[in-house]
Enzyme design. Structure first.
Site, mmCIF file in Angstrom:
data_model
loop_
_atom_site.group_PDB
_atom_site.id
_atom_site.type_symbol
_atom_site.label_atom_id
_atom_site.label_comp_id
_atom_site.label_asym_id
_atom_site.label_seq_id
_atom_site.Cartn_x
_atom_site.Cartn_y
_atom_site.Cartn_z
ATOM 1 N N ALA A 1 -1.727 8.273 -9.575
ATOM 2 C CA ALA A 1 -1.546 6.908 -9.082
ATOM 3 C C ALA A 1 -2.389 6.684 -7.830
ATOM 4 C CB ALA A 1 -0.072 6.660 -8.773
ATOM 5 N N CYS A 2 -2.648 5.433 -7.540
ATOM 6 C CA CYS A 2 -3.416 5.036 -6.365
ATOM 7 C C CYS A 2 -2.800 5.650 -5.110
ATOM 8 C CB CYS A 2 -3.409 3.520 -6.251
ATOM 9 S SG CYS A 2 -4.361 2.886 -4.874
ATOM 10 N N PRO A 3 -3.570 6.254 -4.244
ATOM 11 C CA PRO A 3 -5.024 6.315 -4.161
ATOM 12 C C PRO A 3 -5.628 7.577 -4.763
ATOM 13 C CG PRO A 3 -4.151 7.089 -2.103
ATOM 14 C CD PRO A 3 -2.959 6.773 -3.000
#
Length: 84
Positions: free
Chosen positions: A21-23
């Site tokens: 998942a981001c980042p």
């Protein structure tokens, strides 16, 4: 900002950041860009929806060329050319 490619460029290296998942995908791209020569293309595979927006911003900020992205089966392939 992200551009959908009709043809994918030849890549020198790929990072598989699917499931991150981001980042996470952006951090993987930052780490991997040093593994390709100037002028070569890095591919980042990601299924995080924000990655195709984050990587162009990062590439522009640090002087690399964002080439665009292509859709694959359940993820996206994002392409960046190392410029320096």
């Amino acid at each position: 900002m992200s551009e959908l490619l009709s043809e994918v460029p030849e890549t020198a290296s790929s990072v598989d950041a699917r499931g991150s998942a981001c980042p996470g995908p952006l951090l993987e791209a930052k780490k991997a860009i040093g593994s390709v020569m100037v002028g070569e293309v890095l591919e980042v595979m990601s299924n995080d929806p924000g990655t195709k927006d984050d990587i162009p911003i990062w590439a522009k900020k640090v002087g690399h060329e964002y080439l665009g992205h292509a859709e694959a089966d359940g993820y996206e392939r994002i392409f960046v050319r190392r410029q320096k």
